[in-house]
Design a protein around this motif. Structure first.
Motif, short mmCIF file in Angstrom:
data_model
loop_
_atom_site.label_atom_id
_atom_site.label_comp_id
_atom_site.label_asym_id
_atom_site.label_seq_id
_atom_site.Cartn_x
_atom_site.Cartn_y
_atom_site.Cartn_z
N PHE A 60 -6.22 44.34 -20.76
CA PHE A 60 -7.37 43.60 -21.25
C PHE A 60 -6.96 42.59 -22.31
N PHE A 61 -6.08 43.01 -23.22
CA PHE A 61 -5.63 42.12 -24.29
C PHE A 61 -4.77 40.98 -23.74
N ARG A 62 -4.00 41.26 -22.70
CA ARG A 62 -3.20 40.19 -22.09
C ARG A 62 -4.10 39.15 -21.45
N LYS A 63 -5.13 39.61 -20.73
CA LYS A 63 -6.07 38.67 -20.12
C LYS A 63 -6.83 37.89 -21.18
N LEU A 64 -7.23 38.58 -22.23
CA LEU A 64 -7.94 37.92 -23.32
C LEU A 64 -7.06 36.88 -23.99
N LYS A 65 -5.78 37.20 -24.18
CA LYS A 65 -4.84 36.25 -24.78
C LYS A 65 -4.70 35.01 -23.91
N LYS A 66 -4.61 35.18 -22.59
CA LYS A 66 -4.50 34.04 -21.69
C LYS A 66 -5.75 33.18 -21.73
N ILE A 67 -6.90 33.81 -21.81
CA ILE A 67 -8.16 33.06 -21.88
C ILE A 67 -8.24 32.28 -23.18
N ILE A 116 -7.98 27.07 -26.05
CA ILE A 116 -7.38 26.24 -27.11
C ILE A 116 -6.72 25.00 -26.50
N LEU A 117 -5.99 25.17 -25.40
CA LEU A 117 -5.35 24.02 -24.75
C LEU A 117 -6.39 23.04 -24.23
N VAL A 153 -7.77 21.12 -27.26
CA VAL A 153 -6.80 20.11 -27.74
C VAL A 153 -6.76 18.93 -26.78
N GLY A 154 -6.74 19.21 -25.47
CA GLY A 154 -6.74 18.13 -24.48
C GLY A 154 -7.98 17.27 -24.58
N TYR A 155 -9.14 17.91 -24.75
CA TYR A 155 -10.39 17.16 -24.89
C TYR A 155 -10.38 16.30 -26.16
N GLY A 156 -9.85 16.86 -27.24
CA GLY A 156 -9.75 16.10 -28.49
C GLY A 156 -8.85 14.89 -28.35
N LEU A 157 -7.73 15.06 -27.68
CA LEU A 157 -6.83 13.92 -27.44
C LEU A 157 -7.49 12.87 -26.56
N TYR A 158 -8.22 13.33 -25.55
CA TYR A 158 -8.93 12.40 -24.67
C TYR A 158 -9.93 11.57 -25.47
N LYS A 159 -10.71 12.25 -26.33
CA LYS A 159 -11.69 11.53 -27.14
C LYS A 159 -11.02 10.57 -28.12
N LEU A 160 -9.89 10.98 -28.67
CA LEU A 160 -9.15 10.12 -29.59
C LEU A 160 -8.62 8.89 -28.87
N LEU A 161 -8.04 9.09 -27.70
CA LEU A 161 -7.46 7.97 -26.96
C LEU A 161 -8.52 7.10 -26.31
N ASN A 162 -9.74 7.58 -26.24
CA ASN A 162 -10.79 6.83 -25.59
C ASN A 162 -11.50 5.86 -26.53
N THR A 163 -11.14 5.86 -27.80
CA THR A 163 -11.77 4.92 -28.74
C THR A 163 -11.15 3.54 -28.57
N ALA A 164 -11.91 2.52 -28.85
CA ALA A 164 -11.46 1.14 -28.66
C ALA A 164 -10.31 0.80 -29.60
N LYS A 165 -10.38 1.29 -30.83
CA LYS A 165 -9.33 0.98 -31.80
C LYS A 165 -7.99 1.57 -31.37
N THR A 166 -7.99 2.80 -30.88
CA THR A 166 -6.75 3.44 -30.43
C THR A 166 -6.22 2.75 -29.19
N GLN A 167 -7.09 2.39 -28.27
CA GLN A 167 -6.65 1.69 -27.06
C GLN A 167 -6.04 0.34 -27.41
N GLU A 168 -6.63 -0.35 -28.36
CA GLU A 168 -6.09 -1.64 -28.78
C GLU A 168 -4.71 -1.47 -29.43
N SER A 169 -4.55 -0.44 -30.24
CA SER A 169 -3.26 -0.16 -30.87
C SER A 169 -2.19 0.16 -29.83
N LEU A 170 -2.54 1.01 -28.86
CA LEU A 170 -1.58 1.33 -27.80
C LEU A 170 -1.22 0.11 -26.98
#
Length: 72
Positions: free
Chosen positions: A4-11, A16-17, A20-37
């Motif tokens: 149970f703890f192994r399954k819970l750890k995987k979940i 968390i991943l 983090v991926g959603y946060g990076l997507y939102k960060l990279l989706n801003t106009a200022k960040t896209q212009e900088s890139l």
């Protein structure tokens, strides 16, 4: 009990991943960040990377779109 703890750890790690991926997507989706890139990478490299990211998004999202198309 330990299974149970192994399954819970995987979940928890998966959540968390995803957060983090959603946060990076939102960060990279801003106009200022896209212009900088765009300025850092140059036009050709930026558009090439953008096309690959969109392709990966389409490949990951096709099952959802397929099921949506089947539903009335």
């Amino acid at each position: 009990m330990f299974g149970f703890f192994r399954k819970l750890k995987k979940i928890v790690v998966g959540v968390i991943l995803c957060a983090v991926g959603y946060g990076l997507y939102k960060l990279l989706n801003t106009a200022k960040t896209q212009e900088s890139l765009f300025d850092i990478l140059g036009e050709d490299n930026y558009l090439n990377i953008l096309d690959k990211v969109r392709l990966v998004g389409d490949l990951l999202g096709w099952p959802v779109e397929f099921i949506r198309a089947l539903l009335p």
